[in-house]
Design a protein around this motif. Structure first.
Motif, PDB file in Angstrom:
ATOM      1  N   ASP A   1       2.594   2.581 -14.940  1.00 57.86           N
ATOM      2  CA  ASP A   1       3.226   1.421 -15.565  1.00 57.86           C
ATOM      3  C   ASP A   1       2.667   0.124 -14.987  1.00 57.86           C
ATOM      4  O   ASP A   1       2.432  -0.855 -15.720  1.00 57.86           O
ATOM      5  N   ALA A   2       2.458   0.108 -13.666  1.00 63.11           N
ATOM      6  CA  ALA A   2       1.929  -1.093 -13.029  1.00 63.11           C
ATOM      7  C   ALA A   2       0.499  -1.367 -13.489  1.00 63.11           C
ATOM      8  O   ALA A   2       0.125  -2.525 -13.721  1.00 63.11           O
TER       9      ALA A   2
ATOM     10  N   VAL B   1       5.054  -4.641  -6.737  1.00 59.54           N
ATOM     11  CA  VAL B   1       5.376  -4.524  -8.155  1.00 59.54           C
ATOM     12  C   VAL B   1       6.887  -4.673  -8.323  1.00 59.54           C
ATOM     13  O   VAL B   1       7.657  -3.851  -7.828  1.00 59.54           O
TER      14      VAL B   1
ATOM     15  N   ALA C   1       7.549  10.501 -10.202  1.00 62.02           N
ATOM     16  CA  ALA C   1       8.169   9.181 -10.362  1.00 62.02           C
ATOM     17  C   ALA C   1       7.262   8.098  -9.785  1.00 62.02           C
ATOM     18  O   ALA C   1       7.108   7.015 -10.382  1.00 62.02           O
ATOM     19  N   ARG C   2       6.652   8.385  -8.638  1.00 60.19           N
ATOM     20  CA  ARG C   2       5.732   7.401  -8.043  1.00 60.19           C
ATOM     21  C   ARG C   2       4.499   7.225  -8.926  1.00 60.19           C
ATOM     22  O   ARG C   2       4.053   6.101  -9.186  1.00 60.19           O
TER      23      ARG C   2
ATOM     24  N   ALA D   1       9.551  -1.587  -8.985  1.00 57.78           N
ATOM     25  CA  ALA D   1       8.925  -0.263  -8.767  1.00 57.78           C
ATOM     26  C   ALA D   1       9.554   0.426  -7.583  1.00 57.78           C
ATOM     27  O   ALA D   1      10.049  -0.216  -6.679  1.00 57.78           O
TER      28      ALA D   1
ATOM     29  N   GLU E   1       4.248   7.715 -12.115  1.00 59.30           N
ATOM     30  CA  GLU E   1       4.619   7.017 -13.346  1.00 59.30           C
ATOM     31  C   GLU E   1       4.762   5.512 -13.092  1.00 59.30           C
ATOM     32  O   GLU E   1       4.359   4.697 -13.936  1.00 59.30           O
ATOM     33  N   ALA E   2       5.287   5.160 -11.928  1.00 51.44           N
ATOM     34  CA  ALA E   2       5.408   3.742 -11.587  1.00 51.44           C
ATOM     35  C   ALA E   2       4.026   3.103 -11.444  1.00 51.44           C
ATOM     36  O   ALA E   2       3.816   1.949 -11.848  1.00 51.44           O
TER      37      ALA E   2
ATOM     38  N   LEU F   1       2.781  -0.524  -4.658  1.00 53.61           N
ATOM     39  CA  LEU F   1       4.047  -0.628  -5.406  1.00 53.61           C
ATOM     40  C   LEU F   1       5.020  -1.605  -4.749  1.00 53.61           C
ATOM     41  O   LEU F   1       5.951  -2.078  -5.395  1.00 53.61           O
TER      42      LEU F   1
END
Length: 205
Positions: free
Chosen positions: A128-129, A202, A121-122, A205, A124-125, A199
């Motif tokens: 995305d960022a 972000v 999950a981290r 996030a 993927e964030a 993050l």
């Protein structure tokens, strides 16, 4: 035979008491823990080549301490035997001089599934960022980096060490990422951006 329980890096005899001489155990606790981690990763790997790579890395690790790794299927236990007990892949029981020299780790307890989900999950964030800030080519490179770090080291990309970054760039990426020319030309910058992404800055996030 010594047994290591989850959450305890000490070695214990069958009655639960710490055995005399455990402080001088032949297999360091961090080696036992890494052997357990690699065994779990091999069990969870979706591709047999990846599973075999994890097992090979585990076997090389314990062999450096003159031990051999086996998984006892009947009770799902990782066992580390001194190499002199083993011949042609089989434990020779007449060679066992002190059962406390072997180490057992149950694989039936909590595994790394929840930890992997959190790391993915981290990652993927971060992907995305990167895509939002730097575009899809950098994001594709960071996605490959995330796959490498999650599957091989169970770590987020922003926790990668210098050696792990170098391994990704020189070994994993050329063999596994299938990048475009543009992606390949900027991959080192992509990795730098991934490791520097905060993050906390972000939104969402």
């Amino acid at each position: 035979m010594a047994e290591r329980s989850d959450g305890d890096t000490g070695r214990h005899s069958a009655d639960g008491e710490r055995s005399e001489g455990d402080e001088d155990a032949e297999v360091p606790d961090d080696v036992v823990e890494e052997a357990e981690r690699l065994t779990r990763l091999a069990d969870e790997a979706a591709v047999e080549d990846a599973a075999e790579a994890y097992r090979d890395r585990r076997d090389d690790l314990v062999a450096d301490h003159d031990f051999t790794a086996r998984v006892r299927d009947e009770d799902d236990t990782l066992v580390l035997y001194p190499e002199e007990w083993v011949e042609d892949g089989t434990v020779q029981f007449d060679r066992i001089d002190d059962t406390d020299r072997a180490v057992e780790v149950s694989l039936s307890g909590p595994d790394h599934g929840a930890e992997w989900d959190a790391i993915e999950a981290r990652n993927e964030a971060i992907v995305d960022a990167i895509e939002a800030a730097h575009g899809p080519d950098h994001a594709a490179n960071v996605r490959a980096f995330a796959d490498f770090m999650g599957n091989h080291y169970l770590k987020a990309v922003d926790d990668a060490t210098r050696d792990e970054r170098e391994e990704f760039l020189t070994e994993y990426y050329p063999r596994n990422a299938w990048p475009s020319e543009k992606q390949e030309s900027i991959v080192a910058e992509s990795v730098r951006l991934a490791t520097e992404t905060d993050l906390d800055d972000v939104p969402g996030a």
